[in-house]
Design a protein around this motif. Structure first.
Motif, PDB file in Angstrom:
ATOM      1  N   TRP A  93     -15.136   0.733   4.748  1.00 57.70           N
ATOM      2  CA  TRP A  93     -14.447  -0.547   4.833  1.00 57.70           C
ATOM      3  C   TRP A  93     -13.512  -0.568   6.033  1.00 57.70           C
ATOM      4  CZ3 TRP A  93     -15.323   1.251  -0.304  1.00 57.70           C
ATOM      5  CH2 TRP A  93     -16.178   0.428  -1.036  1.00 57.70           C
ATOM      6  N   SER A  94     -12.260  -0.198   5.823  1.00 56.37           N
ATOM      7  CA  SER A  94     -11.308  -0.303   6.922  1.00 56.37           C
ATOM      8  C   SER A  94     -10.011   0.400   6.543  1.00 56.37           C
ATOM      9  CB  SER A  94     -11.029  -1.774   7.250  1.00 56.37           C
ATOM     10  OG  SER A  94     -10.528  -2.423   6.094  1.00 56.37           O
ATOM     11  N   TYR A  95      -9.063   0.383   7.482  1.00 54.02           N
ATOM     12  CA  TYR A  95      -7.765   0.996   7.220  1.00 54.02           C
ATOM     13  C   TYR A  95      -7.056   0.329   6.044  1.00 54.02           C
ATOM     14  CZ  TYR A  95      -8.468   2.879  11.928  1.00 54.02           C
ATOM     15  OH  TYR A  95      -8.970   3.516  13.033  1.00 54.02           O
ATOM     16  N   GLN A  96      -7.130  -1.003   5.971  1.00 54.16           N
ATOM     17  CA  GLN A  96      -6.366  -1.690   4.935  1.00 54.16           C
ATOM     18  C   GLN A  96      -6.807  -1.314   3.532  1.00 54.16           C
ATOM     19  OE1 GLN A  96      -8.131  -3.397   7.320  1.00 54.16           O
ATOM     20  NE2 GLN A  96      -9.041  -5.282   6.506  1.00 54.16           N
ATOM     21  N   ALA A  97      -8.080  -0.886   3.357  1.00 54.51           N
ATOM     22  CA  ALA A  97      -8.535  -0.463   2.035  1.00 54.51           C
ATOM     23  C   ALA A  97      -7.761   0.769   1.577  1.00 54.51           C
ATOM     24  CB  ALA A  97     -10.031  -0.175   2.070  1.00 54.51           C
ATOM     25  N   LEU A 102      -3.646  10.023   6.253  1.00 53.66           N
ATOM     26  CA  LEU A 102      -4.859  10.184   7.056  1.00 53.66           C
ATOM     27  C   LEU A 102      -5.161   8.905   7.827  1.00 53.66           C
ATOM     28  CD1 LEU A 102      -7.422  11.952   7.690  1.00 53.66           C
ATOM     29  CD2 LEU A 102      -8.556  10.567   5.952  1.00 53.66           C
ATOM     30  N   ALA A 103      -5.035   7.759   7.164  1.00 48.97           N
ATOM     31  CA  ALA A 103      -5.347   6.491   7.816  1.00 48.97           C
ATOM     32  C   ALA A 103      -4.445   6.254   9.027  1.00 48.97           C
ATOM     33  CB  ALA A 103      -5.211   5.339   6.817  1.00 48.97           C
ATOM     34  N   ILE A 104      -3.152   6.572   8.890  1.00 44.62           N
ATOM     35  CA  ILE A 104      -2.228   6.402  10.019  1.00 44.62           C
ATOM     36  C   ILE A 104      -2.623   7.321  11.163  1.00 44.62           C
ATOM     37  CG2 ILE A 104       0.145   6.786  10.771  1.00 44.62           C
ATOM     38  CD1 ILE A 104       1.070   5.771   8.063  1.00 44.62           C
ATOM     39  N   SER A 105      -2.939   8.586  10.841  1.00 47.56           N
ATOM     40  CA  SER A 105      -3.319   9.540  11.886  1.00 47.56           C
ATOM     41  C   SER A 105      -4.573   9.085  12.626  1.00 47.56           C
ATOM     42  CB  SER A 105      -3.549  10.920  11.252  1.00 47.56           C
ATOM     43  OG  SER A 105      -3.997  11.857  12.205  1.00 47.56           O
ATOM     44  N   VAL A 106      -5.584   8.660  11.878  1.00 49.82           N
ATOM     45  CA  VAL A 106      -6.833   8.213  12.497  1.00 49.82           C
ATOM     46  C   VAL A 106      -6.616   6.929  13.292  1.00 49.82           C
ATOM     47  CG1 VAL A 106      -9.178   7.399  12.032  1.00 49.82           C
ATOM     48  CG2 VAL A 106      -8.269   9.349  10.772  1.00 49.82           C
ATOM     49  N   GLN A 107      -5.804   6.020  12.770  1.00 51.88           N
ATOM     50  CA  GLN A 107      -5.558   4.755  13.452  1.00 51.88           C
ATOM     51  C   GLN A 107      -4.806   4.969  14.769  1.00 51.88           C
ATOM     52  OE1 GLN A 107      -3.605   1.787  11.031  1.00 51.88           O
ATOM     53  NE2 GLN A 107      -4.020   0.138  12.479  1.00 51.88           N
ATOM     54  N   MET A 133     -10.244  12.969   1.651  1.00 53.15           N
ATOM     55  CA  MET A 133     -11.678  12.708   1.555  1.00 53.15           C
ATOM     56  C   MET A 133     -11.948  11.259   1.160  1.00 53.15           C
ATOM     57  SD  MET A 133     -13.336  16.219  -0.003  1.00 53.15           S
ATOM     58  CE  MET A 133     -12.371  16.250  -1.503  1.00 53.15           C
ATOM     59  N   LEU A 134     -11.203  10.757   0.177  1.00 52.24           N
ATOM     60  CA  LEU A 134     -11.380   9.368  -0.232  1.00 52.24           C
ATOM     61  C   LEU A 134     -10.923   8.422   0.876  1.00 52.24           C
ATOM     62  CD1 LEU A 134     -12.218   7.429  -2.453  1.00 52.24           C
ATOM     63  CD2 LEU A 134      -9.915   7.623  -3.423  1.00 52.24           C
ATOM     64  N   GLY A 135      -9.827   8.811   1.563  1.00 52.76           N
ATOM     65  CA  GLY A 135      -9.348   7.985   2.664  1.00 52.76           C
ATOM     66  C   GLY A 135     -10.356   7.905   3.790  1.00 52.76           C
ATOM     67  N   GLY A 136     -10.957   9.040   4.153  1.00 51.93           N
ATOM     68  CA  GLY A 136     -11.974   9.030   5.200  1.00 51.93           C
ATOM     69  C   GLY A 136     -13.175   8.183   4.813  1.00 51.93           C
ATOM     70  N   LEU A 137     -13.544   8.247   3.520  1.00 51.26           N
ATOM     71  CA  LEU A 137     -14.673   7.441   3.052  1.00 51.26           C
ATOM     72  C   LEU A 137     -14.347   5.948   3.138  1.00 51.26           C
ATOM     73  CD1 LEU A 137     -17.451   7.246   1.667  1.00 51.26           C
ATOM     74  CD2 LEU A 137     -16.260   7.417  -0.529  1.00 51.26           C
ATOM     75  N   PHE A 143      -4.944  -5.667   8.176  1.00 55.31           N
ATOM     76  CA  PHE A 143      -5.756  -6.848   7.889  1.00 55.31           C
ATOM     77  C   PHE A 143      -5.683  -7.876   9.023  1.00 55.31           C
ATOM     78  CE2 PHE A 143      -6.315 -11.119   6.110  1.00 55.31           C
ATOM     79  CZ  PHE A 143      -7.546 -10.986   5.498  1.00 55.31           C
ATOM     80  N   PHE A 144      -4.478  -8.040   9.587  1.00 59.66           N
ATOM     81  CA  PHE A 144      -4.302  -9.019  10.659  1.00 59.66           C
ATOM     82  C   PHE A 144      -4.554  -8.430  12.051  1.00 59.66           C
ATOM     83  CE2 PHE A 144      -1.885 -11.134   7.279  1.00 59.66           C
ATOM     84  CZ  PHE A 144      -2.413 -12.412   7.366  1.00 59.66           C
ATOM     85  N   GLY A 145      -4.978  -7.160  12.113  1.00 62.50           N
ATOM     86  CA  GLY A 145      -5.330  -6.550  13.391  1.00 62.50           C
ATOM     87  C   GLY A 145      -4.179  -6.465  14.364  1.00 62.50           C
TER      88      GLY A 145
END
Length: 429
Positions: A186-190, A51-56, A177-181, A117-119
């Protein structure tokens, strides 16, 4: 008029117990129990990362095509290494191969956390990591899945596959759901870091296993095992129409009826939501699939597995088409959940068909094909739905995909009518 007597409490408990998933494999096999738990935990982390990769990617590009391209980036290495990884699993210690793949996935998740983390903000980096993840997954999955018939007796295979589906869908439900939260708070790295840590459970389970050399290799005791051959597995499938049909049925569902790449666009444009809405859409099929798996006690009583697979794929296609027409979030989530429940039924019976009809010495290669189909099909579906949405609209992509799935399934039934007669009491590949 007389009143119908209420069922006795004991009968109600018996009916409820027979409807729930059969947990006998978890009770009787400590190795299967550890593998199941480890896979459940690591699956949650993997879906958070997906999910994080898709959203990013969508945040960086604002393009459904670029988001769908994530699936294509993993498809090519998944196909190549999935087939070869299955062949390797038929010639070496499957425990060792599974450990290697799981370790690689944990390292890659750590790398994703570092880039976030390093953007770095480079889509090419995300595409490259996705491709490497596919390689590790393609080595890990056939090895892990081909162990199951060695960990539980044959009569427990449908129950074990249902439990494996519970494990997978726990990840598909909780992970997004946890990833979206985590992304929102926080951020993608979390999300990426949690995934890396979660792989510890899978690594521990693999480590506790005994050596799992294929039976054909273990019986010969040859210090130089035969060279892995992908072609042997494909030749085996050539004359086994029921096994071949089980793979093609899933391809029809996933290539044409997979709306996953559309979720970020639909969440923003149609439902006016955010990353949390994307998480709900991504989790809805898994919620349905999880419920279907939790109430899968009936699957061991079904013998016509071919008919069950066909009906399940048809329900999936119709539900996805309905989702494309839905204009309210609650209705869209409900239809996605129905589709997920149907997919669970299909997966349980397709996996059982493969494990029951294939010899141990060929299971690794067939699990490699299964991995390519199960994991590669949705990725090709991501590319297909994202491309169609870019050329038309996300709504048209979802509706046309569901209809195409139904049409493809009906054509396959006409092409392979023997699949309608497949009976688990006399498994015929």
């Amino acid at each position: 008029m007389g009143l119908v007597p209420a069922p006795a409490p004991g009968r109600l408990r018996k009916l409820a117990g027979s409807a729930l998933a059969d947990i006998t494999p978890l009770r009787t096999s400590a190795h299967f129990r550890r593998i199941w738990f480890g896979q459940s935990v690591s699956s949650i982390g993997q879906q958070m990362t997906a999910l994080a990769i898709s959203v990013q990617v969508y945040a960086l590009t604002k393009s459904t095509f670029a988001t769908g391209l994530v699936g294509l980036c993993s498809l090519v290495p998944l196909v190549a290494f999935g087939l070869y990884g299955g062949a390797i699993a038929d010639t070496m210690d499957r425990r060792r191969l599974g450990l290697f793949g799981a370790t690689g996935l944990a390292i890659l998740s750590t790398g994703l956390a570092v880039q976030a983390f390093f953007g770095v903000h480079q889509v090419a980096v995300l595409y490259a990591v996705v491709a490497l993840q596919a390689v590790c997954f393609a080595l890990n999955a056939p090895a892990r899945a081909s162990m199951v018939p060695r960990l539980v007796p044959a009569e427990q295979l449908p129950a074990a596959n249902a439990l494996s589906t519970v494990s997978m869908n726990l990840g598909l439900t909780v992970g997004p759901m946890l990833g979206g939260l985590l992304i929102g708070v926080w951020s993608y790295q979390a999300a990426y870091l949690v995934d890396a840590v979660a792989f510890g459970a899978s690594l521990y389970a693999m480590w506790r296993l005994p050596s799992m050399r294929p039976e054909t290799v273990a019986h010969t005791g040859d210090a130089r095992p035969p060279r892995p051959s992908v072609l042997d597995g494909l030749r085996f499938l050539r004359d086994r129409p029921n096994l071949r049909m089980s793979f093609l049925a899933d391809l029809a569902a996933m290539v044409f009826g997979m709306p996953r790449a559309l979720f970020p666009a639909l969440a923003a444009v149609l439902y006016h939501g955010n990353a949390g809405t994307v998480g709900l859409l991504a989790a809805a099929p898994a919620v349905g699939a999880l419920l279907g798996a939790l109430f899968s006690g009936w699957v061991s009583r079904i013998n016509r597995h071919g008919v069950a697979v066909i009906l399940a794929v048809l329900v999936w296609g119709l539900s996805i088409a309905g989702f494309g027409l839905a204009r309210h979030l609650w209705l869209g989530l409900l239809l996605l959940a129905i589709a997920g429940a149907a997919d669970t039924v299909s997966m349980i019976f397709r996996n059982t068909i493969m494990q029951a009809a294939a010899p141990d010495g060929m299971r690794g290669r067939l699990q490699g094909v299964f991995t390519v189909v199960v994991a590669g099909g949705p990725r090709l579906g991501d590319f297909e739905s994202g491309t169609v949405a870019q050329l038309t609209t996300p709504t048209f992509s979802a509706v046309s995909g569901g209809i195409a799935c139904v049409a493809a399934m009906l054509l396959l039934v006409l092409r392979y009518p023997s699949f309608l007669r497949y009976d688990n009491r006399a498994p015929t590949p």
